[in-house]
Design a protein around this motif. Structure first.
Motif, mmCIF file in Angstrom:
data_model
loop_
_atom_site.group_PDB
_atom_site.id
_atom_site.type_symbol
_atom_site.label_atom_id
_atom_site.label_comp_id
_atom_site.label_asym_id
_atom_site.label_seq_id
_atom_site.Cartn_x
_atom_site.Cartn_y
_atom_site.Cartn_z
ATOM 1 N N LYS A 184 8.608 -1.041 2.677
ATOM 2 C CA LYS A 184 7.270 -1.088 2.083
ATOM 3 C C LYS A 184 6.243 -1.465 3.153
ATOM 4 O O LYS A 184 6.509 -2.314 4.005
ATOM 5 C CB LYS A 184 7.203 -2.123 0.962
ATOM 6 N N LEU A 185 5.089 -0.830 3.083
ATOM 7 C CA LEU A 185 3.978 -1.176 3.963
ATOM 8 C C LEU A 185 3.090 -2.188 3.257
ATOM 9 O O LEU A 185 2.695 -1.980 2.102
ATOM 10 C CB LEU A 185 3.156 0.064 4.296
ATOM 11 N N LEU A 186 2.775 -3.258 3.955
ATOM 12 C CA LEU A 186 1.922 -4.313 3.412
ATOM 13 C C LEU A 186 0.754 -4.527 4.365
ATOM 14 O O LEU A 186 0.950 -4.647 5.581
ATOM 15 C CB LEU A 186 2.708 -5.612 3.260
ATOM 16 N N ILE A 187 -0.451 -4.554 3.818
ATOM 17 C CA ILE A 187 -1.643 -4.789 4.633
ATOM 18 C C ILE A 187 -2.218 -6.150 4.263
ATOM 19 O O ILE A 187 -2.129 -6.576 3.110
ATOM 20 C CB ILE A 187 -2.680 -3.658 4.450
ATOM 21 N N SER A 188 -2.806 -6.800 5.245
ATOM 22 C CA SER A 188 -3.415 -8.099 5.008
ATOM 23 C C SER A 188 -4.542 -7.965 3.994
ATOM 24 O O SER A 188 -5.322 -7.013 4.033
ATOM 25 C CB SER A 188 -3.969 -8.639 6.328
ATOM 26 N N SER A 189 -4.631 -8.916 3.097
ATOM 27 C CA SER A 189 -5.710 -8.892 2.105
ATOM 28 C C SER A 189 -7.074 -8.993 2.767
ATOM 29 O O SER A 189 -8.089 -8.639 2.163
ATOM 30 C CB SER A 189 -5.519 -9.997 1.076
ATOM 31 N N ILE A 217 0.820 -1.221 0.000
ATOM 32 C CA ILE A 217 0.000 0.000 0.000
ATOM 33 C C ILE A 217 0.847 1.261 0.000
ATOM 34 O O ILE A 217 0.297 2.368 0.084
ATOM 35 C CB ILE A 217 -0.980 0.016 1.187
ATOM 36 N N GLY A 218 2.157 1.143 -0.099
ATOM 37 C CA GLY A 218 3.024 2.319 -0.124
ATOM 38 C C GLY A 218 4.287 2.081 0.659
ATOM 39 O O GLY A 218 4.550 0.973 1.134
ATOM 40 N N GLY A 219 5.051 3.142 0.798
ATOM 41 C CA GLY A 219 6.302 3.060 1.528
ATOM 42 C C GLY A 219 6.192 3.702 2.897
ATOM 43 O O GLY A 219 5.328 4.554 3.129
ATOM 44 N N THR A 220 7.075 3.310 3.791
ATOM 45 C CA THR A 220 7.067 3.879 5.134
ATOM 46 C C THR A 220 7.308 5.385 5.088
ATOM 47 O O THR A 220 6.773 6.130 5.910
ATOM 48 C CB THR A 220 8.124 3.206 6.026
#
Length: 109
Positions: free
Chosen positions: A96-101, A6-9
């Motif tokens: 990188k920011l990752l969110i759970s699907s 979803i984007g970068g820190t």
């Protein structure tokens, strides 16, 4: 569990937030002064205020409308207030920011 970038820190300032639009509503992604990241629904349980526009302090955010304090860790209202918002699994990998699907599948609280 699968993850969605979803984007970068660097996209989120310290003590700030950015929103992710999903088909089922907005998710606010917060960064604390301790450089920790959290994702919660972007609506206060009190009157639906935009938590992403609130003040981040510690691992909490204060709603800009009526001052309710919400835990970024649990999504629960603090103090004498009652209610909660949904929290979402979030992780950082290589900046990188990752969110759970799961955040895109069901936003029922």
């Amino acid at each position: 569990m699968s993850w969605i970038a979803i984007g970068g820190t660097e996209d989120i300032p310290l003590r700030g937030a950015r929103c992710v639009a999903t088909p089922l509503g907005r998710i606010a992604v917060f960064r604390t002064v301790e450089n920790r990241f959290f994702a919660i629904e972007d609506r206060c349980p009190h009157k639906g205020g935009p938590l992403s526009q609130g003040i981040v302090h510690g691992a909490q955010v204060t709603c800009p409308l009526h001052g309710w304090v919400i835990s970024l860790e649990t999504g629960k209202a603090q103090g004498a207030d009652e209610g909660s918002v949904r929290t979402f699994a979030l992780k950082v990998e290589g900046g990188k920011l990752l969110i759970s699907s799961d955040a895109l599948v069901s936003m029922t609280a």
